[in-house]
Enzyme design. Structure first.
Site, mmCIF file in Angstrom:
data_model
loop_
_atom_site.group_PDB
_atom_site.id
_atom_site.type_symbol
_atom_site.label_atom_id
_atom_site.label_comp_id
_atom_site.label_asym_id
_atom_site.label_seq_id
_atom_site.Cartn_x
_atom_site.Cartn_y
_atom_site.Cartn_z
ATOM 1 N N GLU A 178 -2.560 -14.578 3.434
ATOM 2 C CA GLU A 178 -1.189 -14.580 3.938
ATOM 3 C C GLU A 178 -0.725 -16.019 4.189
ATOM 4 O O GLU A 178 -1.540 -16.950 4.258
ATOM 5 C CB GLU A 178 -1.110 -13.788 5.246
ATOM 6 C CG GLU A 178 -1.544 -12.336 5.132
ATOM 7 C CD GLU A 178 -0.549 -11.478 4.375
ATOM 8 O OE1 GLU A 178 0.617 -11.917 4.217
ATOM 9 O OE2 GLU A 178 -0.942 -10.393 3.919
ATOM 10 N N ARG A 211 13.904 -1.417 7.110
ATOM 11 C CA ARG A 211 15.273 -1.807 6.749
ATOM 12 C C ARG A 211 15.783 -0.931 5.620
ATOM 13 O O ARG A 211 15.111 -0.789 4.580
ATOM 14 C CB ARG A 211 15.318 -3.280 6.334
ATOM 15 C CG ARG A 211 15.046 -4.248 7.480
ATOM 16 C CD ARG A 211 15.112 -5.687 7.014
ATOM 17 N NE ARG A 211 14.051 -5.989 6.055
ATOM 18 C CZ ARG A 211 12.807 -6.326 6.410
ATOM 19 N NH1 ARG A 211 12.477 -6.386 7.688
ATOM 20 N NH2 ARG A 211 11.908 -6.609 5.486
ATOM 21 N N VAL A 226 0.827 -1.202 0.000
ATOM 22 C CA VAL A 226 0.000 0.000 0.000
ATOM 23 C C VAL A 226 0.865 1.258 0.000
ATOM 24 O O VAL A 226 0.634 2.190 -0.782
ATOM 25 C CB VAL A 226 -0.957 0.006 1.205
ATOM 26 C CG1 VAL A 226 -1.746 1.318 1.257
ATOM 27 C CG2 VAL A 226 -1.910 -1.176 1.131
ATOM 28 N N GLY A 227 1.882 1.309 0.863
ATOM 29 C CA GLY A 227 2.714 2.501 0.966
ATOM 30 C C GLY A 227 3.403 2.847 -0.341
ATOM 31 O O GLY A 227 3.463 4.020 -0.739
ATOM 32 N N SER A 228 3.917 1.839 -1.029
ATOM 33 C CA SER A 228 4.585 2.110 -2.302
ATOM 34 C C SER A 228 3.595 2.577 -3.355
ATOM 35 O O SER A 228 3.919 3.440 -4.183
ATOM 36 C CB SER A 228 5.330 0.868 -2.786
ATOM 37 O OG SER A 228 4.450 -0.226 -2.965
ATOM 38 N N ILE A 283 -13.458 1.076 -1.315
ATOM 39 C CA ILE A 283 -14.877 1.424 -1.285
ATOM 40 C C ILE A 283 -15.105 2.677 -0.447
ATOM 41 O O ILE A 283 -14.751 2.702 0.735
ATOM 42 C CB ILE A 283 -15.711 0.264 -0.697
ATOM 43 C CG1 ILE A 283 -15.470 -1.020 -1.484
ATOM 44 C CG2 ILE A 283 -17.188 0.612 -0.702
ATOM 45 C CD1 ILE A 283 -16.085 -2.249 -0.840
ATOM 46 N N LYS A 318 -12.815 -4.272 11.873
ATOM 47 C CA LYS A 318 -13.578 -3.427 10.963
ATOM 48 C C LYS A 318 -15.016 -3.242 11.457
ATOM 49 O O LYS A 318 -15.593 -2.154 11.320
ATOM 50 C CB LYS A 318 -13.558 -4.035 9.564
ATOM 51 C CG LYS A 318 -12.164 -4.053 8.953
ATOM 52 C CD LYS A 318 -12.116 -4.867 7.676
ATOM 53 C CE LYS A 318 -10.714 -4.893 7.082
ATOM 54 N NZ LYS A 318 -10.625 -5.761 5.880
#
Length: 438
Positions: free
Chosen positions: A192, A49, A17-19, A138, A207
């Site tokens: 995962e 890292r 998500v961050g990238s 959404i 959520k």
């Protein structure tokens, strides 16, 4: 604020998500500047890292830093995508104390300690936005918090975890078992390596707490949510649902309920059968959908991709633009609304319906005993189906009874199941599943 002075944006995390957020900030810089009124300048990206190859993120490599604590003190807006409780909590509290507004996708932290974050935002006069914390791309939380602010939300039914929806959908469409379908989800990147948070319902419960807090103007924490996962859902449960023209879904359910002491709210996550005619039944694969019932607006459904880098980044950037505009205008968005302070009801006080499958003796009087067990706990029976089967041990006849109840409290229904299991004529309570949406 000077119209030409950029707003300094710090990113915490550079994962999927961050990238994606960083890329879109760079690639759509001109459009975002036009929408906000000033440029958005990335002043740093905190990573765990240093030295890893991050050439896919189009920013100056010098912006990557392991000094997150320092980074949050020199930003106007902090975007957090690292997840977890600590160090995220301390970093966000520090950011707000130094005057930064916060955009976060951290559902676990909000469910664990949302009031502390809200209090810090109020004290500092900054924004706390978190659209990406529930249902990815959404647009859901802002409509509940703002568009429905003048309405009375009565109930929310939500498929808010894509992994479990994928697993249950494939079990329904292919007949595969639970373990086999989880392995398929992992191979496709939907689950995962350790899928516990998804399949045991922890993700959905966090959520559900956020949704209930917003919808009912009441503080609801993750620990207030009754949680059951999908690990006990069997192929037989899926088949039983098909016989009723239903599908099995893991739902986050939050609703207002009346008790002898007044109105409260019930918040829970568990598998349910829902009719194939219900809009949520058609939500396939790893998609999310949330069904909202409000007094004036009626029934609304929000549908889309609930996870993934670009979809979640879309929600993050929507929040980022909103809080950036507030910075430019010297304003703030809505803060916490917990004025209603409704009690969160014990799970036993929640109302639902049950689908119960029983293995019973095929002889006169058994159905009457079963009906008496329901009546003894004031549970009304809606339908009964009986099928004669062959006992695999004796070769003699047995009967399979399938009972669907009317709505009753969880406590009454659970007590009924216990009574049924103690009857001599009942060889086994084969399965019990709740029914919603009918």
């Amino acid at each position: 604020m000077n119209d030409h002075k950029p707003l300094r944006v710090a990113l915490l995390g550079c994962g999927v998500v961050g990238s994606a957020v960083a890329r879109r900030l760079v690639e759509h810089a001109d459009d975002l500047t036009a929408r906000v009124g000033v440029p958005l300048e990335i002043v740093g990206i905190a990573v765990r890292r240093a030295g890893r190859d991050r050439s896919d993120v189009p920013v100056d490599p010098s912006l990557f830093t392991t000094e997150a604590a320092d980074l949050v003190t020199r930003a106007d807006i902090v975007v957090e995508t690292v997840g977890g409780i600590d160090p995220a909590r301390e970093l966000l509290l520090s950011a707000m104390a130094h005057g930064a507004s916060v955009v976060t996708a951290n559902k676990a932290l909000l469910a664990e300690d949302g009031p502390t974050l809200y209090a810090a935002a109020d004290a500092a006069g900054v924004d706390l936005y978190y659209e990406a914390a529930v249902a990815g791309a959404i647009p859901l939380l802002r409509p509940i918090r703002e568009s429905l602010a003048g309405d009375d939300v009565r109930k929310i039914l939500g498929i808010v975890n894509g992994t479990t929806n994928f697993v249950l959908d494939k079990m329904d469409s292919t007949g595969a078992g639970f373990a086999e379908t989880v392995a398929q989800a992992q191979a496709l990147g939907y689950a995962e390596a350790d899928p516990t948070a998804d399949v045991e319902g922890f993700d959905a419960a966090a959520k559900a707490a956020i949704l209930a807090s917003l919808a009912f103007h009441t503080r609801v924490a993750g620990r207030d949510v009754h949680r059951e996962g999908i690990t006990e859902v069997t192929a037989s449960d899926i088949a039983a649902a098909k016989e009723m023209d239903c599908v099995v879904k893991l739902l986050a359910i939050a609703e207002k309920a009346s008790t002898d002491d007044g109105e409260g709210i019930s918040v829970r996550v568990h598998p349910v059968m829902i009719p194939r005619s219900h809009p949520l039944a058609s939500v396939r694969d790893a998609f999310n959908a949330v069904f909202v019932e409000a007094s004036a607006a009626g029934q609304l459904m929000f549908y889309g991709r609930g996870a993934g880098g670009d979809p979640t980044a879309s929600a993050v950037l929507g929040d980022l633009v909103a809080v950036a505009r507030h910075k430019v205008n010297g304003s703030r968005g809505p803060g916490e609304s917990a004025y209603a302070d409704l009690p969160v009801l014990d799970f036993g006080q929640s109302w639902t319906r049950y689908h119960i499958s029983l293995d019973v003796e095929d002889r006169p009087g058994v159905l009457a005993q079963v009906a008496t067990a329901f009546a003894s706990h004031d549970v009304s029976i809606e339908t009964v189906r009986q099928r004669v089967v062959t006992d695999p041990d004796s070769g003699g006849p047995r009967a399979e009874l399938v009972v669907v109840t009317h709505r009753a409290t969880e406590a009454a229904l659970n007590a009924t199941v216990e009574t049924l299991s103690e009857l001599d004529s009942v060889a086994d309570v084969v399965s019990v599943m709740r029914v919603e949406g009918a």
